[in-house]
Write a protein that holds these residues in place. Structure first.
Motif, PDB file in Angstrom:
ATOM      1  N   MET A   1       0.934  -1.230  -0.078  1.00 21.37           N
ATOM      2  CA  MET A   1      -0.006  -0.062   0.126  1.00 21.37           C
ATOM      3  C   MET A   1       1.003   1.321  -0.088  1.00 21.37           C
ATOM      4  SD  MET A   1      -3.026   1.122   2.353  1.00 21.37           S
ATOM      5  CE  MET A   1      -2.764  -0.016   3.760  1.00 21.37           C
ATOM      6  N   LYS A   2       0.425   2.076  -0.617  1.00 19.45           N
ATOM      7  CA  LYS A   2       1.400   3.574  -0.785  1.00 19.45           C
ATOM      8  C   LYS A   2       1.162   4.310   0.393  1.00 19.45           C
ATOM      9  CE  LYS A   2       0.803   6.161  -4.482  1.00 19.45           C
ATOM     10  NZ  LYS A   2       0.167   6.841  -5.427  1.00 19.45           N
ATOM     11  N   ASN A   3       2.037   4.942   1.006  1.00 19.06           N
ATOM     12  CA  ASN A   3       2.174   5.843   1.998  1.00 19.06           C
ATOM     13  C   ASN A   3       1.217   6.982   2.206  1.00 19.06           C
ATOM     14  OD1 ASN A   3       3.838   4.011   3.420  1.00 19.06           O
ATOM     15  ND2 ASN A   3       5.725   5.376   2.807  1.00 19.06           N
ATOM     16  N   ASP A   4       0.796   7.453   0.987  1.00 18.89           N
ATOM     17  CA  ASP A   4      -0.162   8.735   0.747  1.00 18.89           C
ATOM     18  C   ASP A   4      -1.504   8.057   0.437  1.00 18.89           C
ATOM     19  OD1 ASP A   4       0.831   9.759  -2.328  1.00 18.89           O
ATOM     20  OD2 ASP A   4       0.562   7.825  -1.625  1.00 18.89           O
ATOM     21  N   SER A   5      -1.814   6.900   0.811  1.00 12.33           N
ATOM     22  CA  SER A   5      -3.157   6.150   0.157  1.00 12.33           C
ATOM     23  C   SER A   5      -4.387   6.957   0.992  1.00 12.33           C
ATOM     24  CB  SER A   5      -3.007   4.884   0.659  1.00 12.33           C
ATOM     25  OG  SER A   5      -3.352   4.609   1.850  1.00 12.33           O
ATOM     26  N   ILE A   7      -7.037   5.655   1.948  1.00 12.47           N
ATOM     27  CA  ILE A   7      -7.372   5.049   3.543  1.00 12.47           C
ATOM     28  C   ILE A   7      -6.513   5.410   4.689  1.00 12.47           C
ATOM     29  CG2 ILE A   7      -6.158   2.797   3.269  1.00 12.47           C
ATOM     30  CD1 ILE A   7      -9.659   3.281   4.833  1.00 12.47           C
ATOM     31  N   ARG A   8      -5.289   5.744   4.179  1.00  8.83           N
ATOM     32  CA  ARG A   8      -4.393   6.318   5.443  1.00  8.83           C
ATOM     33  C   ARG A   8      -4.495   7.404   5.818  1.00  8.83           C
ATOM     34  NH1 ARG A   8       1.339   8.088   6.478  1.00  8.83           N
ATOM     35  NH2 ARG A   8       2.522   6.206   7.143  1.00  8.83           N
ATOM     36  N   GLN A   9      -4.797   8.251   4.834  1.00  5.02           N
ATOM     37  CA  GLN A   9      -5.295   9.762   5.372  1.00  5.02           C
ATOM     38  C   GLN A   9      -6.646   9.789   5.759  1.00  5.02           C
ATOM     39  OE1 GLN A   9      -3.184  12.466   4.975  1.00  5.02           O
ATOM     40  NE2 GLN A   9      -4.670  13.341   6.496  1.00  5.02           N
ATOM     41  N   ILE A 109     -11.198  -2.704  -0.152  1.00  4.46           N
ATOM     42  CA  ILE A 109     -10.036  -2.808  -0.168  1.00  4.46           C
ATOM     43  C   ILE A 109      -9.933  -4.323   0.014  1.00  4.46           C
ATOM     44  CG2 ILE A 109      -7.668  -2.885   1.379  1.00  4.46           C
ATOM     45  CD1 ILE A 109      -8.221   0.314   1.679  1.00  4.46           C
ATOM     46  N   ILE A 110     -10.473  -4.754   0.808  1.00  2.70           N
ATOM     47  CA  ILE A 110     -10.686  -6.382   1.456  1.00  2.70           C
ATOM     48  C   ILE A 110     -10.944  -7.151   0.263  1.00  2.70           C
ATOM     49  CG2 ILE A 110     -11.843  -7.872   2.649  1.00  2.70           C
ATOM     50  CD1 ILE A 110     -11.857  -5.749   5.066  1.00  2.70           C
ATOM     51  N   ASN A 111     -12.121  -6.368  -0.492  1.00  2.53           N
ATOM     52  CA  ASN A 111     -12.737  -7.221  -1.604  1.00  2.53           C
ATOM     53  C   ASN A 111     -11.519  -7.336  -2.883  1.00  2.53           C
ATOM     54  OD1 ASN A 111     -14.937  -7.873  -0.348  1.00  2.53           O
ATOM     55  ND2 ASN A 111     -16.296  -6.593  -1.240  1.00  2.53           N
ATOM     56  N   THR A 112     -11.103  -6.221  -3.103  1.00  7.67           N
ATOM     57  CA  THR A 112      -9.968  -6.225  -4.139  1.00  7.67           C
ATOM     58  C   THR A 112      -8.771  -7.057  -3.567  1.00  7.67           C
ATOM     59  OG1 THR A 112     -10.593  -4.063  -4.773  1.00  7.67           O
ATOM     60  CG2 THR A 112      -8.505  -4.669  -5.465  1.00  7.67           C
ATOM     61  N   SER A 113      -8.541  -7.050  -2.590  1.00 11.05           N
ATOM     62  CA  SER A 113      -7.323  -7.854  -2.230  1.00 11.05           C
ATOM     63  C   SER A 113      -7.879  -9.443  -2.025  1.00 11.05           C
ATOM     64  CB  SER A 113      -6.791  -7.446  -0.635  1.00 11.05           C
ATOM     65  OG  SER A 113      -6.271  -6.399  -0.610  1.00 11.05           O
TER      66      SER A 113
END
Length: 117
Positions: A1-5, A7-9, A109-113
């Motif tokens: 996952m990218k640090n600037d995603s 979901i993170r923000q 995110i879960i479904n895509t993963s």
């Protein structure tokens, strides 16, 4: 996952709102539920961060599922605060909306993963 995603923000912004809500609640002498909502509401972002360094795809999915469970628990505490008239409708609607958006993002995110396993 990218640090600037996103979901993170989003999870960090939500955690900040939850901490501010805790201070509001404690200023109004509500300590029991404030502790519960701050634990579940801030755990979402902590789990998202943990998932950034997951040991495997399965570990990543597991952490995101736990984050989703924490978001769902947070929904319960927020609804309880609203239904007991501790939290006003405008404040409740706003923070509830943010929480619902987080849950939708986590499900996506879960479904895509899961599709890429």
């Amino acid at each position: 996952m990218k640090n600037d995603s996103a979901i993170r923000q989003k999870s960090m912004d939500f955690a900040i709102r939850i901490v501010k809500l805790k201070h509001f609640l404690q200023n109004h002498k509500e300590f029991d539920i404030s502790g519960q909502v701050v634990r579940s509401g801030t755990a979402i972002g902590a789990l998202v961060r943990e998932a950034e360094y997951a040991e495997s795809k399965a570990d990543f999915i597991h952490k995101m599922r736990i984050a989703l469970k924490e978001a769902n628990e947070t929904s319960y505490w927020l609804e309880l605060l609203f239904k007991t008239e501790i939290l006003a409708e405008d404040g409740y609607s706003s923070i509830k909306s943010d929480n619902e958006e987080l849950k939708k993002m986590l499900v996506c995110i879960i479904n895509t993963s899961l599709k890429s396993v």
